[in-house]
Design a protein around this motif. Structure first.
Motif, PDB file in Angstrom:
ATOM      1  N   SER A  11       0.839  -1.204   0.000  1.00 48.82           N
ATOM      2  CA  SER A  11       0.000   0.000   0.000  1.00 48.82           C
ATOM      3  C   SER A  11       0.869   1.246   0.000  1.00 48.82           C
ATOM      4  O   SER A  11       2.023   1.228   0.452  1.00 48.82           O
ATOM      5  N   ILE A  12       0.299   2.315  -0.505  1.00 45.76           N
ATOM      6  CA  ILE A  12       0.945   3.636  -0.478  1.00 45.76           C
ATOM      7  C   ILE A  12      -0.113   4.648  -0.082  1.00 45.76           C
ATOM      8  O   ILE A  12      -1.218   4.660  -0.633  1.00 45.76           O
ATOM      9  N   ILE A  90      -1.013   7.078  -8.314  1.00 45.36           N
ATOM     10  CA  ILE A  90       0.268   6.375  -8.211  1.00 45.36           C
ATOM     11  C   ILE A  90       0.127   5.045  -7.479  1.00 45.36           C
ATOM     12  O   ILE A  90       0.654   4.022  -7.937  1.00 45.36           O
ATOM     13  N   ALA A  91      -0.563   5.048  -6.355  1.00 42.34           N
ATOM     14  CA  ALA A  91      -0.687   3.813  -5.568  1.00 42.34           C
ATOM     15  C   ALA A  91      -1.254   2.650  -6.387  1.00 42.34           C
ATOM     16  O   ALA A  91      -0.669   1.552  -6.396  1.00 42.34           O
ATOM     17  N   PRO A  92      -2.375   2.827  -7.102  1.00 38.84           N
ATOM     18  CA  PRO A  92      -2.888   1.696  -7.896  1.00 38.84           C
ATOM     19  C   PRO A  92      -1.901   1.204  -8.955  1.00 38.84           C
ATOM     20  O   PRO A  92      -1.895   0.019  -9.306  1.00 38.84           O
ATOM     21  N   GLN A  97       4.468  -3.989  -7.110  1.00 38.41           N
ATOM     22  CA  GLN A  97       5.803  -3.807  -7.676  1.00 38.41           C
ATOM     23  C   GLN A  97       6.878  -4.122  -6.632  1.00 38.41           C
ATOM     24  O   GLN A  97       6.694  -3.913  -5.436  1.00 38.41           O
ATOM     25  N   ASP A  98       8.032  -4.581  -7.108  1.00 41.94           N
ATOM     26  CA  ASP A  98       9.172  -4.913  -6.256  1.00 41.94           C
ATOM     27  C   ASP A  98      10.017  -3.655  -6.056  1.00 41.94           C
ATOM     28  O   ASP A  98      10.512  -3.073  -7.031  1.00 41.94           O
ATOM     29  N   VAL A  99      10.181  -3.231  -4.800  1.00 39.60           N
ATOM     30  CA  VAL A  99      10.877  -1.964  -4.529  1.00 39.60           C
ATOM     31  C   VAL A  99      12.361  -2.021  -4.875  1.00 39.60           C
ATOM     32  O   VAL A  99      13.023  -0.981  -4.908  1.00 39.60           O
ATOM     33  N   ARG A 100      12.899  -3.198  -5.126  1.00 36.36           N
ATOM     34  CA  ARG A 100      14.301  -3.282  -5.554  1.00 36.36           C
ATOM     35  C   ARG A 100      14.476  -2.811  -6.996  1.00 36.36           C
ATOM     36  O   ARG A 100      15.609  -2.594  -7.431  1.00 36.36           O
ATOM     37  N   ARG A 101      13.368  -2.648  -7.693  1.00 34.99           N
ATOM     38  CA  ARG A 101      13.409  -2.192  -9.097  1.00 34.99           C
ATOM     39  C   ARG A 101      13.131  -0.680  -9.142  1.00 34.99           C
ATOM     40  O   ARG A 101      12.169  -0.215  -9.735  1.00 34.99           O
ATOM     41  N   ASP A 106      10.273   4.210 -10.946  1.00 36.59           N
ATOM     42  CA  ASP A 106      10.322   5.637 -11.295  1.00 36.59           C
ATOM     43  C   ASP A 106       9.849   5.854 -12.726  1.00 36.59           C
ATOM     44  O   ASP A 106       9.144   6.828 -13.017  1.00 36.59           O
ATOM     45  N   ARG A 107      10.219   4.956 -13.629  1.00 35.63           N
ATOM     46  CA  ARG A 107       9.792   5.097 -15.026  1.00 35.63           C
ATOM     47  C   ARG A 107       8.282   4.963 -15.159  1.00 35.63           C
ATOM     48  O   ARG A 107       7.650   5.693 -15.939  1.00 35.63           O
ATOM     49  N   ILE A 108       7.678   4.060 -14.407  1.00 35.97           N
ATOM     50  CA  ILE A 108       6.213   3.904 -14.441  1.00 35.97           C
ATOM     51  C   ILE A 108       5.534   5.226 -14.069  1.00 35.97           C
ATOM     52  O   ILE A 108       4.571   5.658 -14.722  1.00 35.97           O
TER      53      ILE A 108
END
Length: 441
Positions: A11-12, A90-92, A97-101, A106-108
């Motif tokens: 969640s965000i 942004i949240a949806p 997503q994997d935060v290591r990416r 950022d590109r999304i």
């Protein structure tokens, strides 16, 4: 045992908070499937370059409270739209997503924003999430943020540029130049450098008291007395360094940020000399700085000319390169494309790095990489409207440039960064490095 799912975004959320000037800014809260959480807060600048990423504000909106109907909410500076963009847009996009990416995430956000300056979602919304992603990735891996972003080689503590006298847009005291800073580069460790700076800051306070000046402070914690002129500030700093028991130059040097876009445009710079308005050309400003370098231990000059004065910057660099660090801030706005132009045109030899000027962690690292490839110095910097968030302290160590600007030796939103650097130094122990970038001073 940590699994891949532990790094996925669950969640965000976001909310409107206040920065150090009492203006609204945005806080982002991110939670991973594994239960790890991360919180970040976004700063805001007062002296801003015209090409900075767009900070989304609400604009004029009536306050809905019955007692204040007809008033504009926060004078139009609210960030409810940016908060809504985090929650509803942004949240949806990012859940799962994997935060290591970091770069992919950022590109999304950039693709969804769809504008060149992040005016769609707001750079403040995008950056808050981008920073939270980086912080969550480090926390889930069980390592410090600086190590997560910088790898095992991240161990260099930065030399601080400590803002001790304010003018320009940071203080209503008649000084055109915005920041007069001390640089305790001659100390053996970061913690000792912090002590050098603190003792000099208090020596300056005593000097100002003795001369009958008030010691109120500006936005970044530097004193804001009404002085006779900009050069008087340099002389006072030298006297304070000596009173504190240090050598001007070898122990503690001076850095200037005139923020010349405030008083200059199209090659004309309007200052007051002994109370009389004077207009100088770019070449005359550079000649003035050259004279000051002869008289004072100045090692860094940031935005000595205006953001539109590319030719003047190039001429200044041709004349002063080798004598001091010539830093571009408003002219580059942490934008890799502008930095690349500056490298081609030899506009400067250093760049200021501000996360919220460009708007994502990935793009900020790209700006640092551009400076590295050119052999330029780079300085990680705060903003005048700050929060207690210490992200830039870790970021400075991760990037390894050896310099940071994070304000004066007072105000908790500034001290929080220094205290975080003390923690990092303690964590690194004997592996910590503290190397002056100004060995010629």
């Amino acid at each position: 045992m940590v699994s891949d799912n532990d790094f996925r975004i669950h969640s965000i959320d976001a909310l409107e908070i206040l920065d150090s000037r009492g203006n609204p800014t945005i806080r982002v809260m991110l939670v991973l499937d594994g239960g790890t959480g991360a919180v970040t807060s976004v700063p805001s600048g007062a002296s801003t370059g015209q090409f900075e990423a767009h900070e989304l504000r609400d604009g004029p909106q009536p306050d809905s409270a019955p007692s204040t109907q007809g008033h504009t909410r926060y004078g139009g500076r609210g960030v409810c739209r940016a908060v809504a963009n985090v929650r509803d847009v942004i949240a949806p996009l990012l859940v799962g997503q994997d935060v290591r990416r970091q770069a992919a995430i950022d590109r999304i956000m950039l693709e969804r924003d769809g504008t060149g300056n992040k005016a769609g979602l707001g750079a403040n919304a995008i950056l808050g999430v981008s920073m939270a992603v980086a912080r969550a990735a480090a926390a889930a891996a069980g390592i410090s943020l600086y190590a997560s972003l910088g790898g095992s080689g991240a161990r260099r503590l930065p030399v601080s540029m400590m803002n001790v006298l304010n003018g320009g847009l940071h203080a209503a005291n008649g000084l055109e130049f915005q920041e007069f800073m001390i640089v305790p580069h001659g100390a053996p460790t970061f913690s000792e450098a912090l002590r050098y700076g603190s003792e000099t800051f208090h020596a300056l306070r005593s000097l100002l008291h003795e001369q009958g000046h008030v010691t109120s402070v500006g936005d970044e914690g530097g004193f804001a007395p009404k002085l006779a002129g900009n050069e008087t500030a340099c002389a006072l700093i030298v006297e304070a360094i000596e009173r504190a028991g240090y050598r001007p130059g070898p122990d503690i040097a001076i850095a200037l940020d005139p923020a010349a876009s405030f008083f200059g445009h199209e090659g004309a710079y309007r200052l007051k000399v002994n109370g009389t308005p004077v207009t100088r050309t770019s070449d005359e400003m550079t000649a003035l700085y050259a004279e000051w370098i002869d008289r004072y231990p100045i090692v860094s000059l940031e935005d000595g000319l205006a953001e539109d004065d590319w030719a003047g910057f190039a001429a200044q660099t041709a004349k002063l390169d080798g004598r001091l660090q010539i830093v571009g801030d408003d002219i580059f706005v942490t934008n890799p494309a502008f930095i690349e132009r500056g490298i081609r045109e030899k506009t400067a030899n250093a760049v200021l790095i501000k996360l919220n000027q460009i708007g994502t962690v990935t793009e900020t690292i790209a700006a640092v990489d551009a400076a590295r490839r050119a052999g330029w110095s780079y300085i990680v910097s705060h903003r005048s409207g700050e929060t207690e968030d210490t992200f830039i302290a870790d970021f400075a160590v991760a990037m390894g440039g050896g310099q940071i600007k994070t304000g004066s030796l007072c105000r908790s939103e500034r001290i929080a960064k220094y205290n975080r650097l003390l923690e990092i130094e303690h964590e690194l122990g004997s592996e910590a490095e503290f190397i002056s970038p100004f060995l010629h001073a």
